[in-house]
Design an enzyme around this catalytic site. Structure first.
Site, mmCIF file in Angstrom:
data_model
loop_
_atom_site.group_PDB
_atom_site.id
_atom_site.type_symbol
_atom_site.label_atom_id
_atom_site.label_comp_id
_atom_site.label_asym_id
_atom_site.label_seq_id
_atom_site.Cartn_x
_atom_site.Cartn_y
_atom_site.Cartn_z
ATOM 1 N NE ARG A 126 -1.191 1.588 3.964
ATOM 2 C CZ ARG A 126 -0.909 2.756 3.914
ATOM 3 N NH1 ARG A 126 -1.114 3.909 3.291
ATOM 4 N NH2 ARG A 126 0.128 2.914 4.926
ATOM 5 C CB VAL A 127 1.945 4.006 -1.953
ATOM 6 C CG1 VAL A 127 3.120 3.079 -1.996
ATOM 7 C CG2 VAL A 127 0.689 3.831 -3.057
ATOM 8 C CB SER A 128 -0.318 7.415 1.970
ATOM 9 O OG SER A 128 0.041 6.639 2.877
ATOM 10 C CB THR A 129 0.011 9.967 -2.222
ATOM 11 O OG1 THR A 129 1.300 9.839 -2.440
ATOM 12 C CG2 THR A 129 0.263 10.721 -0.604
ATOM 13 C CD GLN A 162 3.670 7.459 -0.648
ATOM 14 O OE1 GLN A 162 2.349 7.331 -0.554
ATOM 15 N NE2 GLN A 162 4.688 7.616 -0.134
#
Length: 207
Positions: free
Chosen positions: A8-11, A14
């Site tokens: 997972r990445v937050s933005t 990324q």
């Protein structure tokens, strides 16, 4: 037994390349991903699909626990549910987070004990505050459903990652009252509530 990966990445800016490469190298057979999703959200498209896919005996692998959960409380709940379903968890960057080993399960159990102690202390402090308030009497009119003590507890538990429904059950009010209280706090402060981040967690019994 299958090794299932989650990244997972937050933005949206990324990339997932580094996580995916590490998980594939570690033997992940099936990978689920979330792009631009916060770890504090209990429901995420990739994570929801991953949970539906996991079966008893599988190992869920992540590059680090913060890819999976944004708070200690949230991590405890996730790993507890995985354990109930017969699914183990392993983090590549945190050797202690490995429920496939007796030591890993023991460490998680210790963390769970201290997390429960923290919640119990919050609960006891709130009860004492409510008892003290009652001794001071009430100024006329109908008492509010959520007084200052309950409001403070609601904020604390939400910051620790608790859901509205779980907070409502703990505090003794409706979920809608919890929502209204939190919305009021956000409006007053004009910024998101703070949050308590955690790095390790588990709720395996027997410790």
């Amino acid at each position: 037994m299958s090794i299932i990966g989650y990244a997972r990445v937050s933005t949206r800016e990324q990339t997932l390349g580094s996580q995916e490469a590490k998980l594939r190298e570690a033997g992940v057979e099936r990978l689920f991903v979330d792009h631009g999703e916060s770890s504090r959200r209990a429901s995420r498209p990739g994570w929801d699909e991953c949970r539906r896919y996991l079966r008893s005996g599988d190992v869920l692998m992540v590059t680090s626990l913060d890819r999976l959960a944004g708070t200690t409380t949230m991590a405890l709940e996730i790993i507890s549910r995985l354990g109930d379903d017969g699914v183990e968890l392993k983090s590549l960057s945190e050797p202690a987070i490995d429920t496939t080993t007796p030591m890993g399960r023991a460490l998680f159990g210790i963390v769970a004990v201290f997390e429960q102690l923290r919640v119990d202390m919050i609960r006891d402090a709130t009860r004492r505050g409510l008892a003290h308030a009652r001794t001071q009497g009430r100024v006329g009119g109908r008492p509010p459903v959520v007084d200052e003590d309950k409001r403070e507890l609601i904020m604390t538990l939400r910051a620790a990652g608790w859901s509205h429904a779980r907070i409502a059950k703990q505090v003794g009010v409706s979920a809608s009252s919890v929502g209204r209280t939190l919305n009021g706090v956000v409006a007053e402060r004009a910024q998101p509530l703070g949050s308590v981040r955690g790095s390790v967690a588990e709720r395996y019994g027997g410790v």
